[in-house]
Design a protein around this motif. Sequence first.
Motif, mmCIF file in Angstrom:
data_model
loop_
_atom_site.group_PDB
_atom_site.id
_atom_site.type_symbol
_atom_site.label_atom_id
_atom_site.label_comp_id
_atom_site.label_asym_id
_atom_site.label_seq_id
_atom_site.Cartn_x
_atom_site.Cartn_y
_atom_site.Cartn_z
ATOM 1 N N LEU A 288 57.201 -90.801 -73.183
ATOM 2 C CA LEU A 288 58.303 -91.753 -73.113
ATOM 3 C C LEU A 288 59.085 -91.760 -74.429
ATOM 4 O O LEU A 288 60.317 -91.720 -74.452
ATOM 5 C CB LEU A 288 57.728 -93.143 -72.822
ATOM 6 C CG LEU A 288 58.711 -94.289 -72.677
ATOM 7 C CD1 LEU A 288 59.538 -94.110 -71.418
ATOM 8 C CD2 LEU A 288 57.957 -95.621 -72.613
ATOM 9 N N LEU A 289 58.343 -91.789 -75.536
ATOM 10 C CA LEU A 289 58.987 -91.821 -76.855
ATOM 11 C C LEU A 289 59.763 -90.533 -77.108
ATOM 12 O O LEU A 289 60.920 -90.553 -77.531
ATOM 13 C CB LEU A 289 57.925 -92.016 -77.952
ATOM 14 C CG LEU A 289 57.236 -93.389 -77.987
ATOM 15 C CD1 LEU A 289 55.976 -93.339 -78.853
ATOM 16 C CD2 LEU A 289 58.198 -94.448 -78.523
ATOM 17 N N LEU A 290 59.117 -89.417 -76.844
ATOM 18 C CA LEU A 290 59.741 -88.127 -77.136
ATOM 19 C C LEU A 290 61.000 -87.931 -76.285
ATOM 20 O O LEU A 290 62.010 -87.408 -76.761
ATOM 21 C CB LEU A 290 58.730 -86.997 -76.882
ATOM 22 C CG LEU A 290 59.182 -85.554 -77.141
ATOM 23 C CD1 LEU A 290 59.801 -85.391 -78.521
ATOM 24 C CD2 LEU A 290 58.007 -84.591 -76.986
ATOM 25 N N GLU A 291 60.959 -88.395 -75.051
ATOM 26 C CA GLU A 291 62.113 -88.224 -74.168
ATOM 27 C C GLU A 291 63.333 -89.021 -74.630
ATOM 28 O O GLU A 291 64.458 -88.714 -74.259
ATOM 29 C CB GLU A 291 61.728 -88.619 -72.726
ATOM 30 C CG GLU A 291 60.925 -87.530 -72.024
ATOM 31 C CD GLU A 291 60.081 -88.053 -70.861
ATOM 32 O OE1 GLU A 291 59.209 -87.316 -70.385
ATOM 33 O OE2 GLU A 291 60.287 -89.218 -70.443
ATOM 34 N N ILE A 292 63.084 -90.040 -75.451
ATOM 35 C CA ILE A 292 64.210 -90.838 -75.947
ATOM 36 C C ILE A 292 64.975 -90.080 -77.036
ATOM 37 O O ILE A 292 66.171 -90.253 -77.204
ATOM 38 C CB ILE A 292 63.700 -92.209 -76.468
ATOM 39 C CG1 ILE A 292 63.206 -93.026 -75.270
ATOM 40 C CG2 ILE A 292 64.795 -92.968 -77.213
ATOM 41 C CD1 ILE A 292 62.384 -94.234 -75.649
ATOM 42 N N LYS B 138 62.740 -80.835 -75.514
ATOM 43 C CA LYS B 138 63.336 -81.233 -76.790
ATOM 44 C C LYS B 138 63.124 -80.180 -77.874
ATOM 45 O O LYS B 138 63.876 -80.131 -78.831
ATOM 46 C CB LYS B 138 62.718 -82.556 -77.275
ATOM 47 C CG LYS B 138 62.819 -83.688 -76.293
ATOM 48 C CD LYS B 138 64.258 -84.117 -76.065
ATOM 49 C CE LYS B 138 64.309 -85.197 -74.985
ATOM 50 N NZ LYS B 138 65.694 -85.530 -74.633
ATOM 51 N N GLY B 139 62.083 -79.388 -77.746
ATOM 52 C CA GLY B 139 61.730 -78.553 -78.898
ATOM 53 C C GLY B 139 61.567 -77.083 -78.598
ATOM 54 O O GLY B 139 60.831 -76.384 -79.308
ATOM 55 N N MET C 136 62.932 -72.373 -72.509
ATOM 56 C CA MET C 136 62.607 -71.435 -73.578
ATOM 57 C C MET C 136 63.681 -70.352 -73.666
ATOM 58 O O MET C 136 64.152 -69.858 -72.642
ATOM 59 C CB MET C 136 61.238 -70.786 -73.323
ATOM 60 C CG MET C 136 60.047 -71.729 -73.508
ATOM 61 S SD MET C 136 59.921 -72.399 -75.178
ATOM 62 C CE MET C 136 59.186 -70.996 -76.003
ATOM 63 N N PRO C 137 64.024 -69.962 -74.894
ATOM 64 C CA PRO C 137 64.981 -68.866 -75.034
ATOM 65 C C PRO C 137 64.413 -67.622 -74.343
ATOM 66 O O PRO C 137 63.233 -67.309 -74.535
ATOM 67 C CB PRO C 137 65.067 -68.658 -76.541
ATOM 68 C CG PRO C 137 64.475 -69.875 -77.166
ATOM 69 C CD PRO C 137 63.544 -70.480 -76.183
ATOM 70 N N PRO C 138 65.226 -66.903 -73.554
ATOM 71 C CA PRO C 138 64.715 -65.775 -72.762
ATOM 72 C C PRO C 138 63.930 -64.777 -73.612
ATOM 73 O O PRO C 138 62.861 -64.331 -73.196
ATOM 74 C CB PRO C 138 65.971 -65.149 -72.190
ATOM 75 C CG PRO C 138 66.962 -66.261 -72.127
ATOM 76 C CD PRO C 138 66.652 -67.171 -73.277
#
Lengths: 971, 518
Positions: free
Chosen positions: A669-673, A714-715, A758-760
Amino acid sequence: MELNDGNLQTLTEFLRKTLDPDPAVRRPAEKFLESVEGNQNYPLLLLTLLEKSQDQVIRVCAAVTFKNYIKRNWRIVEDEPNKVSDPDRTAIKANIVNLMLSSPEQIQKQLSDAISIIGREDFPQKWPDLLTEMVTRFRSGDFHIINGVLRTAHSLFKRYRHEFKSNELWSEIKLVLDTFALPLTELFKATIELCQTHATDVNALKVLFSSLTLISKLFYSLNFQDLPEFFEDNMETWMTNFHGLLTLDNKLLQTDDEEEAGLLELLKSQICDNAALYAQKYDEEFQPYLPRFVTAIWNLLVSTGQEVKYDLLVSNAIQFLASVCERPHYKHLFEDQNTLTSICEKVIVPNMEFRSADEEAFEDNSEEYIRRDLEGSDIDTRRRAACDLVRGLCKFFEAPVTAIFSGYVNSMLSEYAKNPGGNWKHKDAAIYLVTSLASKAQTQKHGITQANELVNLNEFFVNHILSDLKSPNVNEFPVLKADAIKYVMIFRSQLPKEQLLQAVPLLISHLQAESTVEHTYAAHALERLFTMRGPNNSTLITAAEMAPFTEQLLNNLFKALALPGSAENEYIMKAIMRSFSLLQEAIVPYIPTLIGQLTHKLLLVSKNPSKPHFNHYLFESLCLSVRITCKANSATVSSFEEALFPVFTEILQNDVQEFLPYVFQVMSLLLEIHANSIPSSYMALFPHLLQPALWERTGNIPPLVRLLQAYLEKGSATIAGSAADKIPGLLGVFQKLIASKANDHQGFYLLNSIIEHMPPESIIQYRKQIFILLFQRLQSSKTTKFIKSFLVFVNLYCVKYGAIALQEIFDSIQPKMFGMVLEKIIIPEVQKVSGAVEKKICAVGITKVLTECPAMMDTEYTKLWTPLLQALIGLFELPEDDSIPDDEHFIDIEDTPGYQTAFSQLAFAGKKEHDPIGDAVGNPKILLAQSLHKLSTACPGRVPSMLSTSLNAEALQYLQGYLQAATVQLV
Amino acid sequence: MPTKNVVDERISKFKNKGKDPVKLREKRITECVELRKASKNENFMKRRNITLSSLPDEDALSPDSNDTVTPLSIEDIIKDVNSDSKESQTRGCQAARKLLSQERNPPLKEIVDAGLLSRFVSFLCMDDEPTLQFEAAWALTNIASGTSWHTQQVVEHGAVPAFISLLASPMLHISEQAVWALGNIAGDGPAYRDVLIECNVIPALLARICPDTPVGYLRNLTWTLSNLCRNKNPCPPLSAVLQVLPSLIQLLHLGDKDILSDACWAISYLSDGDNDRIDVVVKTGIVPRLVELMSHKELSVMTPALRSIGNIVSGSDLQTQAAVDAGVLNVLPQLMRHSKPSVQKEAAWALSNIAAGPCKQIQQLITCGLLPPLVEQLRNGDFKTQREAVWAVTNFTSGGTVEQVVTLVQSGALEAIINLLQVKDAKVILVILDAINNIFMAAEKLGETEKLSLLVEELGGLDRIEMLQNHDNDMVYQAAHSLIEKYFGDGEIEGIKVDTTEDAFLFKSPDVQRTFEF
């Protein structure tokens, strides 16, 4: 293993060691015994010891060990070796009854259990003489032996009470009846006569009455499935004697114990059960006896005291009356006004009184009290039985019963008014009576939903309930306060809103009461009021209406958690959660203080999680704090992370298993914010999340997958950069999940996120391997769920990397693979895909295959073009195909023991459905039309000809519709 | 487009779920073990001491019947029967017959052990000595009415062919005595029944039916015919059934209640079998008459008529439709409300089988007003009737359309079956849980599961189902547990605050969730 002294000696020593408190001594001995129990004569050695050992402790220990041995080994399982040798089986059966009957009670009980385990397997076919052997003992005249036989018979026959009718079962019962029914009846009569001859010998009476109780239990078992001919013919004998026993009293058998039911009570209670059985199932035959039983049971009720030991008897007896009074043809037994009055006065009212035992529970065992009073675990209580009788009587006599009770309620209330301090229990009984009289239907969600129209609930509230709620001293008469709060709670759907609003601040002040029951009820009542719905599906009580009380409410709720006995009170925690959810942004100013209290609480309970509901609501409250605050200002997320991460770290480090799924959800929940970046604090944790140990626990899987998805969203750039070495580990998780029929869909969630974010170039080297794994799984275990997920993934891949890339990678694994997958999987199965987003992904992916893949136009794949198009139109237009092949009907349940319960989903940590295609494609039907148009202009004439040769008419019509809507034409 | 196939296939999946729809029809399993007393309404298999309609004046037969002389001892009887004098033989036979006719403990075995049976059988052939013939026949009849062992003695002494020949006797009372004896032998069981059929008993019996046959004689004959239709394992040979049916149909149109009763019993035996057997009965066109007889004022006629129709509606949909077309649904409501519990039970059983049919038949059942009496029985019926009524509800809910199920619930059936969850019978409980599950599946299609959950809770069902999770029977526990899991799971956590959480858990869309459970 020989039956000799040496072996007996060895066995004695090992048995003694199994009693040693030191596990280092005990465990090896237990292991040793298990390792030798397969040997012939082992059970006979045990029987010898339990009979002949000089040491009493060893005898009992041998008996227990023997029983457990029988439990583990007696049953012969098909395709498995016989674990007890045949000579041992024969020897055991030949001796055990004798042994059991000649042993002291402690050993007798164990052997009796063993006999019933053996009986369950062998009786009657493989143990034909058991019954006759037992019946012969009836004639022994020794009631210790007789009771042993009866007890064994009871454990053999009691399964007749719950097994389904079958020819096999009924043949067994018939056999039992043929040999057993007559001797049992003779024994019954003889025992009753002996009771008369020994009427003054208390010790003899005790033995005889336990026999009678056992005989009555056997009667119940033997008569359960159907009314046997023998018992119909002998009904007079049995019922006359049962009736006599019901009315019998013997001073010698009365016990001083207030709690434990005595022999008389147990016997009478069983007789009530027997009468109830006959009244329910064999009414036609039992009718002549029934009125006598009604009278006897009623007299019994009138003359039985308030002590706890009578509770089971009284509740069984009242339940009997309740079940009879509802029957139309027994209506006449009750309809006389005097009868009704006397039942109300002598049976119902006394059993609704608040007893000293209730008072003790209220004060000292509040959890138990609440469970009984609030959650309905009061099935066997007197109050519940009395309540059921009120409801039964109301079926035919609602008006007279209501009138009679109104009189009682009034007189009890005036008694109370005369001397509240001394007579508060009268008011309690009055409230209880009103409640049971008024409530016709009730649910947890809405409280009472149907009420007796003859009772004016609002008037009673104003005149008698409100005064208790308003009383300035919340600690005076806590039982009455709890009653008043409960009244508001259960009649909440019946009371007008203004009364409820009037009650809210009063309930808030009761949160501070010292009595656990009282403040718990206040919290629960508030929580229930906050979930009531008003017009337009909104809450009945609004945040605006709560504004004047918000601070007081939050203060008192948290203060209540500090009251003795309520540190982990789930009702209070739930009320906190519900208040947050109702008040929304109104709580924001208080969050800085409250979050500290919540995290402090979390730290405390994580030391030793013991109240699952409390913990669940605690995490829900944390989620609400985060959501509500960050909705107003997403920058505050970091302050939550600062507050929570230290506790989370501790939980992770100490591996507090119950809490991990929650922690992962809150972190998600936190990370999605966060906006599109990932703080380094999360990245530090990333490798730990891939640890296999975490993934072994099924409850972790859904929240961990979600958390990894948030990491990917996010990452992905960070992972591809500084954590590229972790990518194989991440894919390892995918592989682990895909190998399980229960978790494969979770594996696909993860894989889809990888493909999407993810980058291809970071995953190019793994792509072929991923597909090979999927094909392997497809070949070895093709379940519907797997295929559905597979279809979504394949199409997502196509959307992301293009149709040509998809076709090439398939065909590079195996020639013609692409065609095979289209033909065998995609075309026949795409109809099964469910979910709007999933269907959209498939639609866009298939459109690309149809219109952007040259191989579909120029190779042998061409023949699949129209069928694929037809399947796509089917996906748009046909109802979803949710059929499942017969053989996999139960796969998911079997493979996921307790899955649902293990994963504690947090409602307020919920995440929005993710649509990887999003607004790029508004309407996939239009996209199909436009793409076909584009294709047709690239190779004029071919598309229309393919359509006209093999697309079916109905599909073609739909397609025309899409083309029109997109205002394009095929050329 | 394959729309239709897909839908059909799904319906069949739904119906097949867990059980074969054919099995929902409960056949009467006659060979099952019984604990109860033999049912009081059933016909007697064997009869002793019936009165012959054609019996001439008793005095004429037995001049000493009014005498006060003490009856002969067994020794005297043996002596007389074994003597060569016709007069003594007759006296001995008559004395034996009287002894065998006494109400309490007739000395059947003593007479057999005395070796008199072969003598009696030999007397049967003495057409010149009608009195002796008659007394011997009577004595043998009484012995044959005993246990299987007694009947066996009579048969093994060669009585069967002798009795069949006697059927043709010009003396009506002797022929009637033979009818009776053969009835007792046929009633012994399938083996002797088939022995008689092999010996061509049927044509010999049917030959005696003619317009001037006295009613009393016809009564006995009908009873004997019914015993020839009786018993299973195996059923009577089809050829025999076809032989006897036309005459039975004829008898069913007479007015005498005893004849009607036994003829109906015969039909009930013949229709108590697999669908081929039912078909043979239905094809005679007798169904409308049977339905008519279901309203007969005599219980002894109405009971077997109801039983026969009950058997027929346990057959195929087509066979059931024949009964429905004949108006069975108009008669059932009054039978469901009959004062005798055994009639209510049979009626409810028939209803449960009609409810196992296609939704068209279920609709007719609703239209004919069967739901109110069904619910009345569920509420207040005798336990055996309640059990059948519960089956009716479960069958109804597994085959009915969503609208029909809604009608059923509105009629009060849900409340009634919930109350029955406390019965002391594991099977009934399981069948009710099945019905509740079916009703939930209908509610799912309407998107009203939550409403139904609340209704079930209001009706006290949730408490009861929760309690059943402690039931000792594992299947009951499982069924209760899965209902709770599916429809009463911690609903409140999800149902909170719509705006924030409604779609939040679409993380897994509901459909994915569903497959997850199967």
